[in-house]
Design a protein around this motif. Structure first.
Motif, PDB file in Angstrom:
ATOM      1  N   ALA A  84       5.856  21.006   6.783  1.00 40.10           N
ATOM      2  CA  ALA A  84       5.716  19.676   7.378  1.00 40.10           C
ATOM      3  C   ALA A  84       6.967  18.844   7.125  1.00 40.10           C
ATOM      4  O   ALA A  84       7.707  19.061   6.153  1.00 40.10           O
ATOM      5  CB  ALA A  84       4.488  18.973   6.818  1.00 40.10           C
ATOM      6  N   ARG A 118       7.013  11.998  10.570  1.00 37.56           N
ATOM      7  CA  ARG A 118       6.669  13.367  10.956  1.00 37.56           C
ATOM      8  C   ARG A 118       5.942  14.112   9.832  1.00 37.56           C
ATOM      9  O   ARG A 118       5.911  15.334   9.807  1.00 37.56           O
ATOM     10  CB  ARG A 118       7.929  14.139  11.348  1.00 37.56           C
ATOM     11  N   ASN A 162       2.890  14.506   9.320  1.00 40.36           N
ATOM     12  CA  ASN A 162       1.706  15.238   9.777  1.00 40.36           C
ATOM     13  C   ASN A 162       2.039  16.306  10.812  1.00 40.36           C
ATOM     14  O   ASN A 162       1.141  16.873  11.431  1.00 40.36           O
ATOM     15  CB  ASN A 162       0.682  14.257  10.362  1.00 40.36           C
ATOM     16  N   LEU A 163       3.329  16.560  10.989  1.00 41.64           N
ATOM     17  CA  LEU A 163       3.770  17.587  11.933  1.00 41.64           C
ATOM     18  C   LEU A 163       4.568  18.656  11.199  1.00 41.64           C
ATOM     19  O   LEU A 163       5.305  18.360  10.254  1.00 41.64           O
ATOM     20  CB  LEU A 163       4.654  16.974  13.029  1.00 41.64           C
ATOM     21  N   PHE A 164       4.430  19.897  11.623  1.00 45.89           N
ATOM     22  CA  PHE A 164       5.288  20.956  11.114  1.00 45.89           C
ATOM     23  C   PHE A 164       6.587  20.924  11.914  1.00 45.89           C
ATOM     24  O   PHE A 164       6.590  21.142  13.126  1.00 45.89           O
ATOM     25  CB  PHE A 164       4.595  22.314  11.234  1.00 45.89           C
ATOM     26  N   THR A 165       7.680  20.629  11.217  1.00 44.23           N
ATOM     27  CA  THR A 165       8.966  20.446  11.893  1.00 44.23           C
ATOM     28  C   THR A 165      10.094  21.257  11.267  1.00 44.23           C
ATOM     29  O   THR A 165      11.150  21.405  11.874  1.00 44.23           O
ATOM     30  CB  THR A 165       9.376  18.964  11.858  1.00 44.23           C
ATOM     31  N   THR A 220       2.602  22.507  15.766  1.00 40.32           N
ATOM     32  CA  THR A 220       1.748  22.189  14.614  1.00 40.32           C
ATOM     33  C   THR A 220       0.342  22.737  14.808  1.00 40.32           C
ATOM     34  O   THR A 220      -0.238  23.341  13.898  1.00 40.32           O
ATOM     35  CB  THR A 220       1.701  20.669  14.381  1.00 40.32           C
ATOM     36  N   GLN A 237      -1.403  25.724  12.445  1.00 44.67           N
ATOM     37  CA  GLN A 237      -2.689  25.554  11.772  1.00 44.67           C
ATOM     38  C   GLN A 237      -3.658  26.698  12.072  1.00 44.67           C
ATOM     39  O   GLN A 237      -4.517  27.023  11.256  1.00 44.67           O
ATOM     40  CB  GLN A 237      -3.297  24.205  12.165  1.00 44.67           C
TER      41      GLN A 237
END
Length: 532
Positions: free
Chosen positions: A417, A422, A424-427, A458, A462
């Protein structure tokens, strides 16, 4: 501290430039002098060194909040910002008698001289005395993560509005290695003693040219030169003192002792803008950036390094001559003076001039650009012949037209993450290439995609996580991306044996399956081409 925290909240809560300038100008008009100096320093990038380890802050905050450390770490993973996590998890403090900004910065400076017990007590006491927003800002200063959406140019504009002074003059006076703890507000914005003052000028910056140069009009209005792959710097000689400044306003004179001799040859009152490179005297060309990296970060340079990686300053602009600022003169006038200056110097000196590239039409220039790697350059620079040397980036007058990056198609194997908005996002991703039947990780990248693409990835991560290692997830090797990079070199520190410069995601290759990604052999071939 409460006034500065309120300013931080205002700046962080708006995207309107006019609102930010108004808030800054109001603060710079009314705050105490010491606080104004610290605010200018912090908002223009002069941040204090971290004096407390993040592991200590995590443990102390979890203990103060009476929560287990694992729960704090889970909260941190969700919030994405350590300072904000601490501010949210701590119980309410007394919020009485908050210190002024300058006092808070002195308290932070004193932490580095304390033992662990006294440092912990000081931090806990500060948390108790601060309100929620003050505590957040204080935490950001402790952790070294103080950032807000304000540029140095915006600070300078607000300061000009608050003082009624010329913005260009202020921009120059804010340059250099001044320290907020030892500088008064009046001295900072005043002339001071200019004798032996080697401060640099604000650097002029170029914008990236994403389209073909036909949009720029007639070629005769432009001059071109190589975009060198080195360290941007200004070489200043005033009153017998020679100083080399990096674009980050770091004084790096001592790291390049071969330039000291130039004080005997450059007239006093000279300021040059150019590029520091390591020079291959046999080829009469710069060496690869990896050779320059041997010099970066070294405070003392051995004779062996000086012999194997000799530095050279490639000048491409003259900003001051005879002690007179000539930045408002047209570029071609400044270049003519620069050529006259360098022509009178010995070619054995570690100083040269970036040559102008001859072209009569855009097709000829494009042909030259495509040959840039032969000259160990990244592309070409385009500058209007009548342009002044401006402060910062002024879109339309200077452009950098870089080579297309090297690229390979690779598969994502790990995801993590991001931080801040950001969180809460996989970046942040790790990518691999095929090597026989194995997948070998070779690069990490976190930029190049849209927020919508990151959100889609993202959701996929998950559903396709195979293992977790703290905040990192190992995922099914399925998503393929084109990875671009500016340079490539051998590296025994990397598992792949290869290091990339500025890797980024160019695009998500939804059209490619895992079986069609590139191989380590493809990457080694690119390395061989780069070395050749």
């Amino acid at each position: 501290m409460n006034r500065f925290a309120a300013l931080f909240a205002t700046l962080d809560g708006t995207t309107k430039t006019s609102a930010k300038v108004a808030a800054l100008a109001d603060y710079l008009r009314s705050a105490p002098g010491e606080d104004r100096v610290w605010a200018i320093a912090l908002l223009s990038g002069k941040r204090p060194r971290r004096s407390v380890r993040s592991t200590e802050l995590r443990a102390w905050a979890a203990e103060k909040a009476q929560v287990p450390l694992w729960l704090f770490e889970e909260s941190y993973a969700m919030v994405g910002d350590l300072a904000e996590t601490i501010a949210l998890i701590l119980p309410a403090g007394k919020a009485v008698d908050p210190p002024a900004l300058a006092s808070a910065m002195r308290e932070l400076a004193a932490l580095s001289g304390m033992d662990d017990d006294h440092r912990k007590a000081a931090i806990l006491d500060a948390w108790d005395r601060l309100g929620p927003m003050e505590r957040l800002v204080f935490n950001k200063l402790i952790t070294g993560g103080f950032r807000v959406g304000v540029s140095r140019g915006l600070v300078t504009r607000a300061l000009a509005e608050a003082t009624g002074m010329d913005e260009g003059t202020l921009a120059h006076r804010l340059m250099g290695d001044w320290t907020p703890a030892a500088t008064s507000f009046d001295h900072l914005i005043g002339d001071g003693d200019s004798r032996a003052d080697t401060r640099p000028y604000p650097f002029a910056l170029a914008s990236g040219l994403e389209k073909t140069p036909e949009i720029l009009g007639a070629p005769s209005l432009w001059t071109a030169e190589w975009k060198w792959d080195g360290i941007r710097g200004q070489l200043i000689h005033r009153d017998g003192l020679l100083a080399l400044w990096s674009r980050g306003e770091e004084l790096i004179t001592d790291r390049f002792p071969e330039f000291a001799m130039l004080a005997d040859f450059l007239p006093s009152g000279t300021a040059l803008d150019g590029e520091v490179v390591v020079w291959d005297h046999e080829a009469d060309l710069p060496m690869a950036f990896s050779a320059l990296q041997r010099r970066i970060g070294r405070k003392s340079v051995t004779r062996r390094i000086l012999a194997e990686a000799p530095a050279r300053f490639i000048a491409y602009d003259l900003l001051e001559t005879g002690g007179k600022d000539i930045r408002t003169a047209p570029l071609m006038e400044r270049r003519a003076r620069l050529q006259s200056l360098v022509a009178g110097l010995s070619p054995t000196l570690p100083l040269g001039i970036s040559p102008a590239l001859p072209f009569s039409n855009w097709e000829e220039l494009d042909h030259l650009r495509r040959s840039a790697r032969q000259f160990r350059a990244e592309g070409v620079m385009l500058k209007q012949v009548q342009s002044p040397y401006h402060n910062g980036r002024k879109r339309g007058e200077w452009w950098k037209w870089k080579l297309d990056p090297w690229s390979v198609d690779a598969v994502m194997i790990y995801a993590q993450a991001g931080h801040g908005r950001r969180a809460n996002l996989f970046t942040d991703f790790t990518f691999a290439l095929r090597d026989g039947e194995s997948l070998v990780p070779f690069a990490k990248a976190y930029s190049g995609l849209t927020d919508a693409e990151f959100a889609e990835i993202t959701r996929w991560v998950q559903k396709n996580t195979l293992e977790r290692f703290g905040p990192v997830r190992r995922v099914t090797p399925e998503l393929v991306f084109e990875i671009g990079f500016e340079g490539i070199q051998e590296s025994p520190r990397h598992k792949s044996g290869i290091a990339l410069r500025f890797p980024r995601m160019i695009r998500w290759r939804k059209d490619k399956p895992l079986s069609e990604i590139d191989t380590m052999e493809n990457l080694r071939q690119l390395l061989a081409r780069a070395q050749a």
